[in-house]
Design a protein around this motif. Structure first.
Motif, short mmCIF file in Angstrom:
data_model
loop_
_atom_site.label_atom_id
_atom_site.label_comp_id
_atom_site.label_asym_id
_atom_site.label_seq_id
_atom_site.Cartn_x
_atom_site.Cartn_y
_atom_site.Cartn_z
N ILE A 1 -3.80 9.32 -14.32
CA ILE A 1 -5.13 8.74 -14.11
C ILE A 1 -5.52 8.87 -12.64
N MET A 2 -4.60 8.51 -11.74
CA MET A 2 -4.90 8.59 -10.31
C MET A 2 -5.10 10.04 -9.87
N ASP A 3 -4.31 10.95 -10.43
CA ASP A 3 -4.44 12.36 -10.07
C ASP A 3 -5.81 12.90 -10.46
N ASN A 4 -6.28 12.47 -11.61
CA ASN A 4 -7.56 12.98 -12.12
C ASN A 4 -8.78 12.40 -11.40
N LEU A 5 -8.57 11.37 -10.58
CA LEU A 5 -9.70 10.84 -9.80
C LEU A 5 -10.14 11.84 -8.73
N GLY A 6 -9.20 12.66 -8.26
CA GLY A 6 -9.53 13.62 -7.21
C GLY A 6 -9.77 12.96 -5.86
N TRP A 7 -9.11 11.82 -5.62
CA TRP A 7 -9.30 11.08 -4.37
C TRP A 7 -8.27 11.43 -3.31
N GLN A 8 -7.50 12.45 -3.49
CA GLN A 8 -6.49 12.81 -2.50
C GLN A 8 -7.17 13.14 -1.17
N ASN A 9 -6.54 12.71 -0.10
CA ASN A 9 -7.08 12.96 1.23
C ASN A 9 -6.68 14.35 1.68
N LYS A 10 -7.66 15.23 1.77
CA LYS A 10 -7.38 16.63 2.12
C LYS A 10 -7.41 16.87 3.64
N ALA A 11 -7.77 15.83 4.40
CA ALA A 11 -7.88 15.99 5.85
C ALA A 11 -6.51 16.26 6.46
N ASP A 12 -6.50 16.96 7.59
CA ASP A 12 -5.25 17.19 8.31
C ASP A 12 -4.68 15.87 8.77
N ASP A 13 -3.37 15.74 8.67
CA ASP A 13 -2.71 14.50 9.09
C ASP A 13 -2.66 14.47 10.61
N ALA A 14 -3.29 13.43 11.19
CA ALA A 14 -3.34 13.31 12.65
C ALA A 14 -1.96 13.12 13.25
N ALA A 15 -1.01 12.65 12.42
CA ALA A 15 0.33 12.37 12.96
C ALA A 15 1.15 13.63 13.12
N ILE B 1 0.86 -1.18 0.00
CA ILE B 1 0.00 0.00 0.00
C ILE B 1 0.90 1.24 0.00
N GLY B 2 0.65 2.12 -0.95
CA GLY B 2 1.45 3.33 -1.05
C GLY B 2 0.63 4.46 -1.66
N PHE B 3 1.29 5.55 -1.98
CA PHE B 3 0.60 6.74 -2.50
C PHE B 3 1.01 6.99 -3.95
N VAL B 4 0.00 7.14 -4.81
CA VAL B 4 0.22 7.46 -6.21
C VAL B 4 -0.52 8.76 -6.50
N SER B 5 0.22 9.81 -6.82
CA SER B 5 -0.37 11.14 -7.03
C SER B 5 -1.24 11.56 -5.85
N GLY B 6 -0.77 11.25 -4.64
CA GLY B 6 -1.46 11.66 -3.43
C GLY B 6 -2.60 10.76 -3.02
N VAL B 7 -2.89 9.71 -3.78
CA VAL B 7 -4.00 8.81 -3.48
C VAL B 7 -3.44 7.52 -2.88
N ARG B 8 -3.96 7.14 -1.73
CA ARG B 8 -3.54 5.88 -1.11
C ARG B 8 -4.09 4.72 -1.93
N CYS B 9 -3.23 3.82 -2.39
CA CYS B 9 -3.62 2.75 -3.31
C CYS B 9 -3.02 1.42 -2.89
N MET B 10 -3.65 0.35 -3.35
CA MET B 10 -3.00 -0.95 -3.34
C MET B 10 -2.24 -1.09 -4.65
N VAL B 11 -0.97 -1.44 -4.58
CA VAL B 11 -0.12 -1.54 -5.76
C VAL B 11 0.46 -2.95 -5.84
N VAL B 12 0.36 -3.57 -7.02
CA VAL B 12 0.98 -4.87 -7.27
C VAL B 12 1.79 -4.76 -8.55
N VAL B 13 3.05 -5.20 -8.47
CA VAL B 13 3.94 -5.17 -9.63
C VAL B 13 4.42 -6.60 -9.89
#
Length: 539
Positions: free
Chosen positions: A263-277, A98-110
């Motif tokens: 493609i991921m950037d254009n989804l607009g799924w970036q988490n805009k919430a403040d980072d609790a950490a 699990i990582g971030f692609v264009s700011g979107v948290r995704c499941m990635v398999v290579v």
């Protein structure tokens, strides 16, 4: 909440011995991970000749720099694909996490196509399906970088073929759940592998490299007698202009990955919430000490509060009913700002401990608080007194509570996980959202010595009933064989290799891993995908 007062002395001989032992196991883990990377890198010359990026280079370009990446099933196949540990190349020929692609948290398999041309293995299939399940559970888009020669026909197993259909079932469910599936085809995607792009919402193919067909030229000729080139049968240009399989055409691997990021950037799924950490205080007690706090011999006691205090913010936590069912520990704290409940063990689970944990799990559900289980138990307590106290019915209350819990549950195998204690502490069969192991963890229905002694007692009783002499030599041989079998299969590397967790982690990384998965589950709770009746059909 008050800070925990540690009784651990890092300068002590016992601590240093435990630390050395744990770090040796971590080194073994890293060596196994490196074995897969080295095996893949040996194909670098052939990749360079065709202007292709190695699988790990593709992953690096896909992910946002500087953002965390959580590997999944890093030891997949250890002890499964090849029983000789010295020859195992773990990972199932897949790099996943699990990582971030264009700011979107995704499941990635290579696909790790540097190993056997990315041919699918049983462990690789199971790993891929586990990643798809995690994407579904945590509402994650699924990004797949594909290059696979298909199933290895020399190692054909009918059960692998049948179970492998779950990969395509899951892709259809992801799309229907409103979770975008993005596939980049870097090379061959043959037979069942052709359904990977076929069941994706967005497909990027690399011109001159990517190919997708249900039957490649050799099988086509064998089945129908028809002769066709790779490009004419399933090349990028054909799929982009005639079949319609490809939405986007890339000139090379780097270009394809850049398209996937767009493609991921254009989804607009970036988490805009403040980072609790951002403003969360680190533990007062050093997380580095986790390498020496945990005993390596499960028969030795350890206060699991010492572990928790090195995981939670400011080392503060609230101990729930500390004087009742004292071998079972429950309490609340925060990890990088995320409120979390803990359930762990300082010994076997007794009736009072099971009752306390069941109540605590229900309270967490009432408050919507995620639960972390730190497994370190020899199981449910046995004996006449515990049976009379209702161990069975109280244990059943615990099983009922955790099996029907609606909040995210995360399990870490920290030490012993024996018998039904594995179940009562939300083992893999109880579907925790995530499940990781420390390299020292041991999992078994019971200890090897206990199993061997139990069978020895049974054998002696049978011989006595039949009036026959006991074959002492055979009993000794049987005991050695049973102990060896139990010890080998109890290893965290072995269980992780069989996909019985989501990966082995360095204990010192536990706080970071928990913070990451807790943020993932929180994001999933807040996300409302636009589900449709069916997966998006290709036109």
């Amino acid at each position: 909440m008050t800070p925990f007062q540690s009784r651990i002395h890092p300068a002590s001989e016992a601590f240093q011995a435990q630390r050395a032992g744990m770090l040796a196991l971590v080194d073994e883990l890293r060596a196994l991970e490196q074995r897969a990377a080295d095996a893949s890198a040996r194909a670098s010359a052939s990749f360079a000749r065709r202007g292709a990026l190695l699988p790990r280079e593709r992953l690096s370009r896909l992910l946002d720099p500087g953002r965390p990446f959580l590997p999944i099933a890093n030891l997949a196949g250890y002890g499964m694909d090849d029983p000789d540990p010295s020859k195992v190349v773990p990972g199932g020929s897949q790099i996943a996490g699990i990582g971030f692609v264009s700011g979107v948290r995704c499941m990635v398999v290579v696909t790790d196509s540097g190993i056997d041309a990315g041919a699918l293995t049983e462990s690789g299939n199971q790993k891929l399906m586990r990643c798809q399940e995690l994407a579904l559970d945590n509402k994650l888009p699924f990004v797949h970088l594909v290059e696979s020669a298909g199933s290895n026909l020399r190692k054909y197993r009918v059960e692998k073929f049948i179970r492998g259909g779950g990969m395509f079932y899951n892709l259809a469910r992801l799309s229907a759940a409103g979770l975008p599936v993005v596939t980049v085809v870097h090379g061959s995607s043959t037979a069942g592998g052709a359904y990977m792009p076929g069941l994706s919402d967005y497909v990027v193919m690399v011109r001159g490299q990517a190919k997708a067909f249900l039957a490649g030229p050799p099988l086509l000729k064998a089945a129908t007698g028809e002769i066709a080139t790779d490009e004419a049968l399933g090349g990028t240009d054909m799929h982009a202009s005639i079949s319609g399989l490809a939405e986007y055409v890339a000139e090379d691997d780097a270009h394809a990955i850049a398209i996937a990021r767009d493609i991921m950037d254009n989804l607009g799924w970036q988490n805009k919430a403040d980072d609790a950490a951002a403003n969360a205080p680190a533990p007062r007690l050093d997380t580095e000490e986790l390498a020496g706090v945990m005993v390596l011999e499960h028969r030795k006691p350890v206060d699991m509060r010492e572990i928790i205090a090195r995981l939670v913010d400011d080392s503060r936590w609230m101990d729930f009913k500390p004087d009742y069912g004292m071998a079972t520990i429950c309490g609340q704290g925060r990890i990088e700002g995320h409120t979390v409940g803990f359930v762990t063990n300082n010994g076997p689970i007794d009736p009072a401990g099971a009752t306390k944990a069941a109540q605590f799990i229900q309270l967490c559900n009432q408050a919507g608080t995620p639960i972390v289980y730190l497994q370190n138990t020899t199981g449910f307590i046995v004996g006449r007194a515990s049976e009379e106290a209702g161990m069975i019915k109280h244990g059943a209350k615990l099983i009922q509570a955790l099996a029907n819990s609606q909040v995210p549950q995360v399990t870490i195998y920290c030490g012993a996980s024996f018998g039904a204690g594995n179940y009562g502490m939300c083992g893999r069969s109880f579907h925790p959202r995530f499940c990781f192991s420390w390299p020292n963890a041991r999992t078994a229905v019971m200890g090897g010595e206990q199993a061997a002694t139990t069978l020895e007692i049974v054998a002696r009783q049978q011989a006595e009933r039949k009036g026959r002499p006991v074959d002492e030599a055979r009993l000794a041989e049987q005991k050695e064989e049973i102990v060896g079998t139990f010890e080998r299969q109890a290893s965290a590397f072995y269980t992780s290799g069989h996909l019985l967790d989501d990966g082995v982690i360095d204990p010192r990384d536990t706080r970071a891993v928990l913070a990451f998965v807790l943020a993932t589950t929180r994001e999933a709770t807040a996300r409302t995908p636009r589900a449709v009746q069916f997966g998006v059909a290709r036109f």
